[in-house]
Design a protein around this motif. Structure first.
Motif, PDB file in Angstrom:
ATOM      1  N   LYS A 284       0.904  -1.197   0.010  1.00  0.00           N
ATOM      2  CA  LYS A 284       0.196  -0.036   0.138  1.00  0.00           C
ATOM      3  C   LYS A 284       0.956   1.225   0.001  1.00  0.00           C
ATOM      4  CE  LYS A 284      -3.926   2.229   2.020  1.00  0.00           C
ATOM      5  NZ  LYS A 284      -4.786   2.190   3.371  1.00  0.00           N
ATOM      6  N   ALA A 285       2.007   1.296   0.826  1.00  0.00           N
ATOM      7  CA  ALA A 285       2.833   2.349   0.965  1.00  0.00           C
ATOM      8  C   ALA A 285       3.352   2.614  -0.407  1.00  0.00           C
ATOM      9  CB  ALA A 285       3.962   2.237   1.991  1.00  0.00           C
ATOM     10  N   ARG A 286       3.481   1.714  -1.137  1.00  0.00           N
ATOM     11  CA  ARG A 286       4.485   1.609  -2.522  1.00  0.00           C
ATOM     12  C   ARG A 286       3.255   1.759  -3.611  1.00  0.00           C
ATOM     13  NH1 ARG A 286       9.825  -0.773  -2.988  1.00  0.00           N
ATOM     14  NH2 ARG A 286      10.804  -0.657  -0.966  1.00  0.00           N
ATOM     15  N   LYS A 287       2.023   2.084  -3.392  1.00  0.00           N
ATOM     16  CA  LYS A 287       1.223   2.182  -4.289  1.00  0.00           C
ATOM     17  C   LYS A 287       1.012   0.940  -5.268  1.00  0.00           C
ATOM     18  CE  LYS A 287       1.060   7.276  -4.142  1.00  0.00           C
ATOM     19  NZ  LYS A 287       1.701   7.319  -2.902  1.00  0.00           N
ATOM     20  N   ILE A 288       1.337  -0.013  -4.841  1.00  0.00           N
ATOM     21  CA  ILE A 288       0.840  -1.436  -5.358  1.00  0.00           C
ATOM     22  C   ILE A 288      -0.741  -1.662  -5.320  1.00  0.00           C
ATOM     23  CG2 ILE A 288       1.381  -3.793  -5.646  1.00  0.00           C
ATOM     24  CD1 ILE A 288       4.262  -3.221  -4.494  1.00  0.00           C
ATOM     25  N   GLY A 289      -1.138  -1.588  -6.314  1.00  0.00           N
ATOM     26  CA  GLY A 289      -2.726  -1.860  -6.796  1.00  0.00           C
ATOM     27  C   GLY A 289      -3.186  -3.372  -7.111  1.00  0.00           C
ATOM     28  N   PHE A 290      -2.323  -3.993  -7.489  1.00  0.00           N
ATOM     29  CA  PHE A 290      -2.587  -5.650  -7.858  1.00  0.00           C
ATOM     30  C   PHE A 290      -1.427  -6.270  -7.390  1.00  0.00           C
ATOM     31  CE2 PHE A 290      -3.155  -8.764 -11.391  1.00  0.00           C
ATOM     32  CZ  PHE A 290      -4.121  -9.219 -10.753  1.00  0.00           C
TER      33      PHE A 290
ATOM     34  N   GLU B  53      -6.054  -6.731 -16.222  1.00  0.00           N
ATOM     35  CA  GLU B  53      -7.183  -6.820 -16.935  1.00  0.00           C
ATOM     36  C   GLU B  53      -7.457  -8.645 -17.193  1.00  0.00           C
ATOM     37  OE1 GLU B  53      -9.573  -4.474 -17.338  1.00  0.00           O
ATOM     38  OE2 GLU B  53      -8.071  -3.175 -16.400  1.00  0.00           O
ATOM     39  N   GLN B  54      -6.142  -9.301 -17.455  1.00  0.00           N
ATOM     40  CA  GLN B  54      -6.139 -10.494 -17.712  1.00  0.00           C
ATOM     41  C   GLN B  54      -7.008 -11.386 -16.568  1.00  0.00           C
ATOM     42  OE1 GLN B  54      -2.223 -11.595 -20.025  1.00  0.00           O
ATOM     43  NE2 GLN B  54      -1.946 -10.496 -18.280  1.00  0.00           N
ATOM     44  N   PHE B  55      -7.059 -11.020 -15.659  1.00  0.00           N
ATOM     45  CA  PHE B  55      -7.494 -11.612 -14.221  1.00  0.00           C
ATOM     46  C   PHE B  55      -8.630 -11.026 -13.984  1.00  0.00           C
ATOM     47  CE2 PHE B  55      -2.902 -12.175 -14.129  1.00  0.00           C
ATOM     48  CZ  PHE B  55      -2.881 -13.521 -13.991  1.00  0.00           C
ATOM     49  N   LYS B  56      -9.194  -9.887 -14.162  1.00  0.00           N
ATOM     50  CA  LYS B  56     -10.356  -8.902 -13.909  1.00  0.00           C
ATOM     51  C   LYS B  56     -11.599  -9.655 -13.747  1.00  0.00           C
ATOM     52  CE  LYS B  56     -10.094  -4.134 -13.263  1.00  0.00           C
ATOM     53  NZ  LYS B  56     -10.863  -2.968 -13.532  1.00  0.00           N
ATOM     54  N   GLN B  57     -11.947 -10.762 -14.744  1.00  0.00           N
ATOM     55  CA  GLN B  57     -13.118 -11.410 -15.008  1.00  0.00           C
ATOM     56  C   GLN B  57     -13.392 -12.231 -13.736  1.00  0.00           C
ATOM     57  OE1 GLN B  57     -13.001 -14.069 -18.366  1.00  0.00           O
ATOM     58  NE2 GLN B  57     -11.094 -14.671 -17.935  1.00  0.00           N
ATOM     59  N   ASN B  58     -12.417 -12.546 -12.849  1.00  0.00           N
ATOM     60  CA  ASN B  58     -12.805 -13.431 -11.857  1.00  0.00           C
ATOM     61  C   ASN B  58     -12.462 -12.904 -10.549  1.00  0.00           C
ATOM     62  OD1 ASN B  58     -13.010 -15.747 -13.264  1.00  0.00           O
ATOM     63  ND2 ASN B  58     -10.644 -16.184 -13.588  1.00  0.00           N
ATOM     64  N   PHE B  59     -12.310 -11.481 -10.456  1.00  0.00           N
ATOM     65  CA  PHE B  59     -12.432 -10.689  -9.219  1.00  0.00           C
ATOM     66  C   PHE B  59     -13.813 -10.917  -8.606  1.00  0.00           C
ATOM     67  CE2 PHE B  59      -8.682  -7.708 -10.733  1.00  0.00           C
ATOM     68  CZ  PHE B  59      -7.844  -8.621 -10.113  1.00  0.00           C
TER      69      PHE B  59
ATOM     70  N   GLU C 184      -6.428  -8.882   4.425  1.00  0.00           N
ATOM     71  CA  GLU C 184      -5.715  -7.825   4.635  1.00  0.00           C
ATOM     72  C   GLU C 184      -5.520  -6.768   3.105  1.00  0.00           C
ATOM     73  OE1 GLU C 184      -4.213  -6.336   7.444  1.00  0.00           O
ATOM     74  OE2 GLU C 184      -5.169  -8.263   8.019  1.00  0.00           O
ATOM     75  N   ALA C 185      -5.421  -7.284   2.117  1.00  0.00           N
ATOM     76  CA  ALA C 185      -5.424  -6.588   0.834  1.00  0.00           C
ATOM     77  C   ALA C 185      -6.889  -5.875   0.606  1.00  0.00           C
ATOM     78  CB  ALA C 185      -5.145  -7.657  -0.316  1.00  0.00           C
ATOM     79  N   GLU C 186      -7.969  -6.685   1.043  1.00  0.00           N
ATOM     80  CA  GLU C 186      -9.339  -6.166   0.887  1.00  0.00           C
ATOM     81  C   GLU C 186      -9.380  -4.948   1.897  1.00  0.00           C
ATOM     82  OE1 GLU C 186     -14.055  -7.247   1.232  1.00  0.00           O
ATOM     83  OE2 GLU C 186     -12.449  -8.694   1.553  1.00  0.00           O
ATOM     84  N   LYS C 187      -8.988  -5.037   3.147  1.00  0.00           N
ATOM     85  CA  LYS C 187      -8.754  -3.804   3.915  1.00  0.00           C
ATOM     86  C   LYS C 187      -7.908  -2.676   3.300  1.00  0.00           C
ATOM     87  CE  LYS C 187      -9.112  -6.516   8.247  1.00  0.00           C
ATOM     88  NZ  LYS C 187      -8.209  -6.851   9.434  1.00  0.00           N
ATOM     89  N   ALA C 188      -6.883  -2.923   2.677  1.00  0.00           N
ATOM     90  CA  ALA C 188      -5.978  -1.976   2.249  1.00  0.00           C
ATOM     91  C   ALA C 188      -6.348  -1.564   0.956  1.00  0.00           C
ATOM     92  CB  ALA C 188      -4.833  -2.584   2.054  1.00  0.00           C
ATOM     93  N   GLY C 189      -7.614  -2.015   0.204  1.00  0.00           N
ATOM     94  CA  GLY C 189      -7.960  -1.552  -0.841  1.00  0.00           C
ATOM     95  C   GLY C 189      -7.095  -1.884  -2.380  1.00  0.00           C
ATOM     96  N   ILE C 190      -6.548  -3.181  -2.077  1.00  0.00           N
ATOM     97  CA  ILE C 190      -5.542  -3.803  -2.896  1.00  0.00           C
ATOM     98  C   ILE C 190      -6.295  -4.625  -3.588  1.00  0.00           C
ATOM     99  CG2 ILE C 190      -3.464  -4.833  -3.320  1.00  0.00           C
ATOM    100  CD1 ILE C 190      -2.130  -3.076  -1.155  1.00  0.00           C
ATOM    101  N   GLN C 191      -6.394  -4.822  -5.051  1.00  0.00           N
ATOM    102  CA  GLN C 191      -6.678  -5.920  -5.740  1.00  0.00           C
ATOM    103  C   GLN C 191      -5.648  -7.175  -5.486  1.00  0.00           C
ATOM    104  OE1 GLN C 191      -9.520  -6.315  -7.043  1.00  0.00           O
ATOM    105  NE2 GLN C 191     -10.265  -4.618  -8.197  1.00  0.00           N
ATOM    106  N   TYR C 192      -6.041  -8.265  -5.069  1.00  0.00           N
ATOM    107  CA  TYR C 192      -5.251  -9.568  -4.774  1.00  0.00           C
ATOM    108  C   TYR C 192      -5.834 -10.782  -5.339  1.00  0.00           C
ATOM    109  CZ  TYR C 192      -2.591 -12.627  -2.012  1.00  0.00           C
ATOM    110  OH  TYR C 192      -1.737 -13.662  -1.554  1.00  0.00           O
TER     111      TYR C 192
END
Length: 291
Positions: free
Chosen positions: A26-32, A285-291, A50-58
C-alpha cells in the motif's frame, strides 16, 4: 498503479509476514498483488483479508517447484523449474494435501542435507551439525523449510559470512533432490483448484529457469512450445532478471500462443524491492473477470 505478482512472505523464504507485505504494498502504491510462497499457501487467507482492507486487488498465489526434463538437452536428465499458480481456491483439498506432503518431504530433505554438510565439515575439522541444530533451524521457519533457512543458520553459527557464501561453498554441492512434482501433476492441481499456472522467470540467471538448457530465448520458447503448452496458461514475462529484449521476446511468444502474461519482483524483502519491476497495467485486465 504498480503491479507485483511475485512476492514471498515468511511462510516460505521471505522476511515479512503477509500483513507486513500488504502494508508495504500500500505504501508503494501497488494496486495489484499476489504472494507466491514456495510450495506453501498458508498465508493466503490472511493476505486476501488484509488486501481487501487496504483497497488492493489481490489474487491467490503459490510458486511450485517442478521436476522437468527434455530429451534434447542435458541427456534428458531432470532439473528444476518454477511455476506460479494464481487465482486458485486455497481451500482445495487436493492442493492442500499435496503441499502438506511436500512440506514433510522438505523436512526429510533438510536432514539429508545436514548429513552431507557434516561430511564436508569433517574434511575441514568443523564440528558437525546435530539433531538439535536441525530443531533450531526448524524453529526459524514459519512455512516451508528450505536451503535458505539452513544457509542463514550457517551464518548464525559463524561457519560462513553470508547466505551467498553458504550456497557457493556448501549448499550447492550438498544438495538433495526436491520433491518430484512433475508439470502435468502441478498443472492439474492448480487448474482443478480453479487457478491458472504460469512458467516463472524462464530466463533467470540467478534462479531455476531454462538457462541451463539454452541461453537463447528463441530456443527456450521452442522448448515451451514443444513440451509445455498443454499444461500452462501463461508465462512470467516481466522479472527482475529479464532484460528488455528478453521481456519483448516472451511477450511476443505469449501473444502468439494466447498465453497470460504476468510479472513481478520476486521480492524476498532483503532488500525490499516490491513494485520495482515495471509491469503494464493491462496485465491486471487478464484476471479481472474472476475478481
Amino acid at each position: 498503479m504498480n503491479i507485483d505478482l511475485h512476492v514471498h512472505s515468511n511462510a516460505s523464504d521471505g522476511k515479512l509476514s503477509a500483513q507486513e507485505i500488504v502494508a508495504e504494498a500500500k505504501a508503494r502504491k501497488i494496486g495489484f498483488l499476489s504472494i507466491t510462497d514456495h510450495d506453501n499457501i498458508d498465508c493466503q487467507y490472511v493476505a486476501v483479508e488484509e488486501a481487501e482492507k487496504a483497497g488492493i486487488q489481490y489474487i491467490t498465489g503459490v510458486e511450485l517447484n517442478v521436476t522437468f526434463s527434455n530429451p534434447k538437452y542435458k541427456e534428458g536428465k531432470p532439473f528444476s523449474l518454477d511455476f506460479l499458480g494464481y487465482q486458485f481456491k486455497p481451500d482445495d483439498c487436493a492442493l492442500k494435501d499435496k503441499l502438506k506432503l511436500m512440506a514433510k518431504y522438505r523436512e526429510e530433505r533438510a536432514a539429508k542435507i545436514l548429513d552431507n554438510l557434516n561430511a564436508e565439515f569433517q574434511k575441514e575439522n568443523i564440528a558437525p551439525l546435530t539433531k538439535e541444530d536441525l530443531r533450531k533451524i526448524e524453529e526459524t521457519v514459519e512455512g516451508s523449510l528450505g536451503r535458505p533457512h539452513i544457509a542463514d543458520y550457517l551464518v548464525k553459527k559463524g561457519i560462513v559470512a553470508s547466505r551467498l557464501e553458504a550456497f557457493n561453498k556448501y549448499l550447492v554441492k550438498c544438495d538433495v533432490p526436491k520433491y518430484p512434482l512433475h508439470l502435468d501433476e502441478a498443472s492439474k492441481l492448480v487448474r482443478n483448484a480453479g487457478g491458472k499456472i504460469v512458467l516463472a522467470h524462464p530466463n533467470d540467471s540467478c534462479g531455476t529457469s531454462l538457462l541451463p538448457l539454452t541461453k537463447v530465448p528463441s530456443e527456450q520458447t521452442q522448448i515451451i512450445q514443444d513440451t509445455m503448452l498443454p499444461y500452462i496458461d501463461g508465462v512470467e514475462c516481466w522479472h527482475l532478471s529479464h532484460t528488455a529484449e528478453t521481456t519483448s521476446h516472451y511477450v511476443a511468444f505469449a501473444k502468439e500462443h494466447g498465453l497470460l502474461m504476468t510479472g513481478g519482483s520476486d521480492c524476498h524483502q532483503k532488500p525490499i524491492i516490491m513494485g520495482t519491476v515495471e509491469v503494464p497495467s493491462w496485465v491486471m485486465e487478464q484476471f479481472k473477470q474472476n475478481f
